[in-house]
Motif scaffolding. Structure first.
Motif, PDB file in Angstrom:
ATOM      1  N   UNK A 164     -40.264  14.827 -10.126  1.00  0.00           N
ATOM      2  CA  UNK A 164     -40.771  16.052  -9.211  1.00  0.00           C
ATOM      3  C   UNK A 164     -40.936  17.333  -9.561  1.00  0.00           C
ATOM      4  N   UNK A 165     -39.965  17.662 -10.207  1.00  0.00           N
ATOM      5  CA  UNK A 165     -39.659  19.056 -10.611  1.00  0.00           C
ATOM      6  C   UNK A 165     -40.739  19.428 -11.944  1.00  0.00           C
ATOM      7  N   UNK A 166     -40.610  18.485 -12.787  1.00  0.00           N
ATOM      8  CA  UNK A 166     -41.731  18.530 -13.770  1.00  0.00           C
ATOM      9  C   UNK A 166     -43.188  18.229 -13.398  1.00  0.00           C
ATOM     10  N   UNK A 167     -43.427  17.677 -12.439  1.00  0.00           N
ATOM     11  CA  UNK A 167     -44.650  17.693 -11.874  1.00  0.00           C
ATOM     12  C   UNK A 167     -45.173  18.954 -11.345  1.00  0.00           C
ATOM     13  N   UNK A 168     -44.446  19.553 -10.681  1.00  0.00           N
ATOM     14  CA  UNK A 168     -44.639  20.860  -9.897  1.00  0.00           C
ATOM     15  C   UNK A 168     -44.810  21.967 -10.855  1.00  0.00           C
ATOM     16  N   UNK A 169     -44.384  22.001 -12.075  1.00  0.00           N
ATOM     17  CA  UNK A 169     -44.405  23.005 -13.081  1.00  0.00           C
ATOM     18  C   UNK A 169     -45.743  22.764 -14.096  1.00  0.00           C
ATOM     19  N   UNK A 170     -46.723  23.635 -13.930  1.00  0.00           N
ATOM     20  CA  UNK A 170     -48.148  23.538 -14.626  1.00  0.00           C
ATOM     21  C   UNK A 170     -47.633  23.191 -15.998  1.00  0.00           C
ATOM     22  N   UNK A 171     -46.689  23.680 -16.669  1.00  0.00           N
ATOM     23  CA  UNK A 171     -46.305  23.591 -18.057  1.00  0.00           C
ATOM     24  C   UNK A 171     -45.922  22.262 -18.464  1.00  0.00           C
ATOM     25  N   UNK A 172     -45.405  21.591 -17.312  1.00  0.00           N
ATOM     26  CA  UNK A 172     -44.615  20.505 -17.688  1.00  0.00           C
ATOM     27  C   UNK A 172     -45.286  19.019 -16.955  1.00  0.00           C
ATOM     28  N   UNK A 173     -46.168  19.273 -16.320  1.00  0.00           N
ATOM     29  CA  UNK A 173     -47.067  18.179 -15.460  1.00  0.00           C
ATOM     30  C   UNK A 173     -47.303  17.116 -16.287  1.00  0.00           C
ATOM     31  N   UNK A 174     -47.919  17.495 -17.350  1.00  0.00           N
ATOM     32  CA  UNK A 174     -48.478  16.620 -18.167  1.00  0.00           C
ATOM     33  C   UNK A 174     -47.570  15.332 -18.741  1.00  0.00           C
ATOM     34  N   UNK A 175     -46.349  15.874 -18.412  1.00  0.00           N
ATOM     35  CA  UNK A 175     -45.175  14.762 -18.821  1.00  0.00           C
ATOM     36  C   UNK A 175     -45.176  13.601 -17.873  1.00  0.00           C
ATOM     37  N   UNK A 176     -45.391  13.966 -16.722  1.00  0.00           N
ATOM     38  CA  UNK A 176     -45.227  12.748 -15.609  1.00  0.00           C
ATOM     39  C   UNK A 176     -46.515  12.189 -15.615  1.00  0.00           C
ATOM     40  N   UNK A 177     -46.476  11.053 -15.831  1.00  0.00           N
ATOM     41  CA  UNK A 177     -47.790   9.995 -15.656  1.00  0.00           C
ATOM     42  C   UNK A 177     -47.215   8.948 -14.444  1.00  0.00           C
ATOM     43  N   UNK A 178     -48.324   8.228 -14.306  1.00  0.00           N
ATOM     44  CA  UNK A 178     -48.322   7.094 -13.318  1.00  0.00           C
ATOM     45  C   UNK A 178     -47.344   6.188 -13.805  1.00  0.00           C
ATOM     46  N   UNK A 179     -47.342   5.682 -15.161  1.00  0.00           N
ATOM     47  CA  UNK A 179     -46.277   4.988 -15.668  1.00  0.00           C
ATOM     48  C   UNK A 179     -44.931   5.349 -15.527  1.00  0.00           C
ATOM     49  N   UNK A 180     -44.547   6.620 -15.343  1.00  0.00           N
ATOM     50  CA  UNK A 180     -43.342   7.467 -14.947  1.00  0.00           C
ATOM     51  C   UNK A 180     -42.777   6.800 -13.765  1.00  0.00           C
ATOM     52  N   UNK A 181     -43.696   6.915 -12.728  1.00  0.00           N
ATOM     53  CA  UNK A 181     -43.052   6.560 -11.499  1.00  0.00           C
ATOM     54  C   UNK A 181     -43.142   4.826 -11.310  1.00  0.00           C
ATOM     55  N   UNK A 182     -43.998   4.000 -12.215  1.00  0.00           N
ATOM     56  CA  UNK A 182     -43.741   2.660 -12.166  1.00  0.00           C
ATOM     57  C   UNK A 182     -42.530   2.349 -12.625  1.00  0.00           C
ATOM     58  N   UNK A 183     -41.954   2.790 -13.830  1.00  0.00           N
ATOM     59  CA  UNK A 183     -40.770   2.799 -14.525  1.00  0.00           C
ATOM     60  C   UNK A 183     -39.655   3.032 -13.445  1.00  0.00           C
ATOM     61  N   UNK A 184     -39.981   3.966 -12.564  1.00  0.00           N
ATOM     62  CA  UNK A 184     -38.844   4.453 -11.586  1.00  0.00           C
ATOM     63  C   UNK A 184     -38.403   3.045 -10.789  1.00  0.00           C
ATOM     64  N   UNK A 185     -39.387   2.264 -10.627  1.00  0.00           N
ATOM     65  CA  UNK A 185     -39.289   1.107  -9.615  1.00  0.00           C
ATOM     66  C   UNK A 185     -38.370   0.028 -10.531  1.00  0.00           C
ATOM     67  N   UNK A 186     -38.279   0.182 -12.038  1.00  0.00           N
ATOM     68  CA  UNK A 186     -37.577  -0.831 -12.564  1.00  0.00           C
ATOM     69  C   UNK A 186     -36.138  -0.244 -13.182  1.00  0.00           C
ATOM     70  N   UNK A 187     -35.670   0.844 -12.270  1.00  0.00           N
ATOM     71  CA  UNK A 187     -34.613   1.455 -12.780  1.00  0.00           C
ATOM     72  C   UNK A 187     -33.329   0.742 -12.980  1.00  0.00           C
ATOM     73  N   UNK A 188     -33.050  -0.011 -11.877  1.00  0.00           N
ATOM     74  CA  UNK A 188     -32.014  -1.185 -11.907  1.00  0.00           C
ATOM     75  C   UNK A 188     -32.132  -2.040 -13.203  1.00  0.00           C
ATOM     76  N   UNK A 189     -33.234  -2.560 -13.296  1.00  0.00           N
ATOM     77  CA  UNK A 189     -33.338  -3.359 -14.540  1.00  0.00           C
ATOM     78  C   UNK A 189     -33.100  -2.799 -16.071  1.00  0.00           C
ATOM     79  N   UNK A 190     -33.559  -1.379 -16.107  1.00  0.00           N
ATOM     80  CA  UNK A 190     -33.340  -0.618 -17.095  1.00  0.00           C
ATOM     81  C   UNK A 190     -31.973  -0.529 -17.284  1.00  0.00           C
ATOM     82  N   UNK A 191     -31.217  -0.210 -16.356  1.00  0.00           N
ATOM     83  CA  UNK A 191     -29.754   0.002 -16.333  1.00  0.00           C
ATOM     84  C   UNK A 191     -28.735  -1.078 -16.826  1.00  0.00           C
TER      85      UNK A 191
END
Length: 502
Positions: A164-191
Motif C-alpha cells: 500500500x505504501x509503494x502504491x501511494x508513492x507516484x515514484x514506486x506505484x509502478x512496482x505494485x501490480x494486480x499480480x502482487x495482490x494475487x500473490x498475497x493470497x498465496x502468502x501461506x503457501x509461499x512460506x
C-alpha cells in the motif's frame, strides 16, 4: 525458518546517515581489490516476498559500488530459446566473470518455487530440482565463486502495508501490480514452499541469509555489511594456486584395459566402405530432418581419442550428411582469458544446441580429466570432482531432450607414429602436427590410463561411451556414422512412444 527474522528491527535515520558513507567507501575499496585480483566472481541472489525491498536493495548496491563491474540479471518465465535447452542453461550463460559481481533478481530458485505453489511440481520433483541446484552451487564454489543468497522476509500484514505504501508513492506505484495482490493470497503457501526450499538448499558453501524487510535503513545496512564482510574475508584468503605437477597414474597390473582389449585389426574394404558410407549418411540426413527430431530433440556429439586417430575425418563425414545451418562444429583448444575467468564448463555451456540442432565437439569438456590431469594443468581435487560434474551436466542435457553420443577413437602407438611421420612429410598436412603431439607420445601410457578412468567413471546409461577401433579410417568412419544413426533412431522411437501415451 522465517519466524526468527520478524523481530521488528529498525535503525533511525541519523544512524543510517552516519554509517552509510563509511560502509559505501569500504565496499568500493573491497570491490576494486577484487577487480584487481580477478581471482573470484561474486554471485548475489536476491529473493523474498513481494514488497520486501528486493529492488531497492539492488539499486542501493549499484549506488554504493561501481556499477561498471556489476550486472543484474532478472528472470521471468523461460523463453522459447531457453525452453529448448536444459533448465539451468539461461543461468549458466549469465554467470559473472572473475572480478565481477552478478546480482540475480529472480534466480534458479524462482521457477521451482512458483511451479510448486501453482501445483505444477510434485514434492519429489521439487526435491530433485533442489538437489541439482545444490550440485550446481557446489560446483560454482569449488570453481572459486563467492555466493551470497538473501531471502527478504515480511509478515503477511507487513507485506500488505508495504504494498500500500509503494502504491501511494507516484515514484514506486509502478512496482505494485494486480499480480502482487494475487500473490498475497498465496502468502501461506509461499512460506511453506520457500521454507522447505531454504532448508534443503542451506549448505555450508552457500548458506541462506534471511533479512527482515520491514525497515529500509535496517535492511540496507544489514545487506551492505554482509556483502562487505564476505568480500573482505575472501580477499584475505590466499589465491587458488595451482602446482603444475601431475599426480601419479597407476597402471593395471595385467596391462589389460578397456582400450588394450580393442581389436584394432578390423578393416573395411573400399567398396564396402563407399556403400555403407552412402547408406548411413543418407539415413542420418533423414533422421535430422524428421519432425520428431526437429521439434523435440537436439544432438551433442563428443569426439575424443588418441592424437591422429581420425576425429576430424569422422566429423567431416557426419557434417556432409547434414544441412550446414543445422549444426555447429566446436574445436576445443586451450581456454582463452575470457574462458579462464568463468567456471570450467562455461565454454561448453555456451554451445549447448537448441531443439532441432546439433553441436559437434572436436575434443570437449573431458579435457579436464585427460590433458589437464596428465599434464598437471589443474589440481588433483579439480579433476577428481570433474567426473561427477560432467555426469551431472550430461544428465541435464539428456533431460532437456539432447541425444548425447560420445566417441573415443583409439589407434595403436605404431599407427600413430606412422601417421605423425606422414603428416610431417606431406606439405599440406604439416599444419596437423606440432611439437606438443610428439611430446604427448612420451606419455602414451599415462593418457591411456586417464582415458580408461574417464570411460569407466563417465559411461552412464544416459550418455555411454562408444570406443572406436580407428587403425583403419574406413572402419572407424562407418562405425561412428552407424552409431549416430542407431542412437538417434532409438531416441526418436522413444519420442513416438511418449506421443502415443499422451
Amino acid at each position: 525458518m522465517f519466524e526468527s527474522a520478524e523481530l521488528g528491527h529498525k535503525i533511525d535515520k541519523g544512524t543510517f546517515k552516519q554509517e552509510a558513507p563509511k560502509l559505501r567507501a569500504a565496499l568500493l575499496d573491497a570491490q576494486y581489490d577484487m577487480l584487481e585480483k580477478k581471482e573470484f566472481p561474486v554471485i548475489i541472489l536476491i529473493s523474498g516476498v513481494d514488497g520486501s525491498g528486493k529492488g531497492e536493495t539492488i539499486n542501493l548496491l549499484y549506488s554504493w559500488m561501481d556499477p561498471h563491474h556489476i550486472s543484474t540479471l532478472a528472470f521471468s518465465g523461460p523463453t522459447d530459446e531457453e525452453r529448448a535447452r536444459p533448465i539451468m542453461w539461461r543461468y549458466w550463460r549469465a554467470l559473472p566473470a572473475k572480478g565481477q559481481i552478478g546480482i540475480f533478481a529472480g534466480s534458479w530458485y524462482s521457477q521451482p518455487i512458483t511451479d510448486r505453489i501453482n501445483g505444477d511440481l510434485r514434492r519429489s520433483e521439487l526435491d530433485a530440482r533442489l538437489a541439482g541446484i545444490n550440485q550446481f552451487e557446489a560446483m560454482l564454489v569449488n570453481e572459486g565463486a563467492l555466493i551470497l543468497k538473501f531471502w527478504f522476509h515480511l509478515s503477511r500484514e507487513g507485506q500488505k502495508t508495504r504494498l500500500k505504501a509503494l502504491e501511494k508513492n507516484p515514484n514506486t506505484a509502478w512496482r505494485v501490480t494486480k499480480e502482487s495482490y494475487e500473490r498475497l493470497k498465496t502468502y501461506d503457501k509461499l512460506q511453506e514452499v520457500a521454507g522447505h526450499v531454504l532448508r534443503v538448499t542451506n549448505s555450508a558453501k552457500a548458506p541462506w541469509i534471511i533479512v527482515e524487510g520491514t525497515d529500509d535503513e535496517y535492511r540496507s545496512l544489514t545487506v551492505g555489511r554482509i556483502v562487505l564482510d564476505a568480500l573482505q574475508r575472501r580477499l584475505k584468503q590466499e589465491g587458488r594456486t595451482m602446482v603444475p605437477v601431475a599426480p601419479p597414474i597407476v597402471q593395471p597390473i595385467d596391462n589389460r584395459n578397456v582400450l588394450s582389449e580393442l581389436d584394432l585389426t578390423q578393416k573395411l574394404g573400399k567398396k564396402d566402405y563407399e556403400s555403407q558410407l552412402a547408406k548411413y549418411q543418407g539415413r542420418l540426413s533423414e533422421l535430422v530432418r524428421d519432425p520428431r527430431f526437429v521439434g523435440k530433440r537436439s544432438l551433442a556429439l563428443v569426439f575424443e581419442g588418441s592424437d591422429a586417430a581420425g576425429k576430424g575425418g569422422s566429423i567431416r563425414r557426419i557434417a556432409a550428411a547434414m544441412d550446414a545451418r543445422q549444426y555447429q562444429i566446436i574445436p576445443t583448444a586451450a581456454p582463452t582469458e575470457e574462458e579462464r575467468a568463468q567456471p570450467y564448463l562455461w565454454r561448453f555451456w555456451r554451445h549447448v544446441p537448441r531443439t532441432g540442432r546439433a553441436a559437434i565437439f572436436d575434443r570437449s569438456w573431458y579435457g579436464r580429466v585427460l590433458v589437464e590431469r596428465v599434464e598437471g594443468f589443474c589440481s588433483e581435487a579439480d579433476w577428481l570432482r570433474a567426473y561427477a560434474e560432467i555426469n551431472d551436466f550430461e544428465h541435464q542435457l539428456v533431460e532437456a531432450g539432447t541425444v548425447v553420443i560420445k566417441f573415443w577413437l583409439q589407434i595403436s602407438a605404431d599407427e600413430q607414429l606412422r601417421r605423425f611421420q606422414e603428416r610431417q612429410d606431406t606439405k599440406f598436412k604439416q599444419f596437423k602436427i606440432t611439437d606438443e603431439d610428439w611430446r604427448n607420445r612420451d606419455k602414451w601410457d599415462d593418457y591411456v590410463a586417464a582415458a580408461c578412468d574417464m570411460v569407466d567413471r563417465t559411461s552412464t546409461g544416459l550418455a555411454p561411451w562408444t570406443t572406436v577401433e580407428a587403425n583403419d579410417k574406413n572402419f572407424a568412419r562407418v562405425k561412428v556414422l552407424r552409431t549416430v544413426c542407431e542412437r538417434l533412431e532409438l531416441a526418436l522411437k522413444d519420442e513416438q512412444e511418449k506421443y502415443k501415451k499422451q
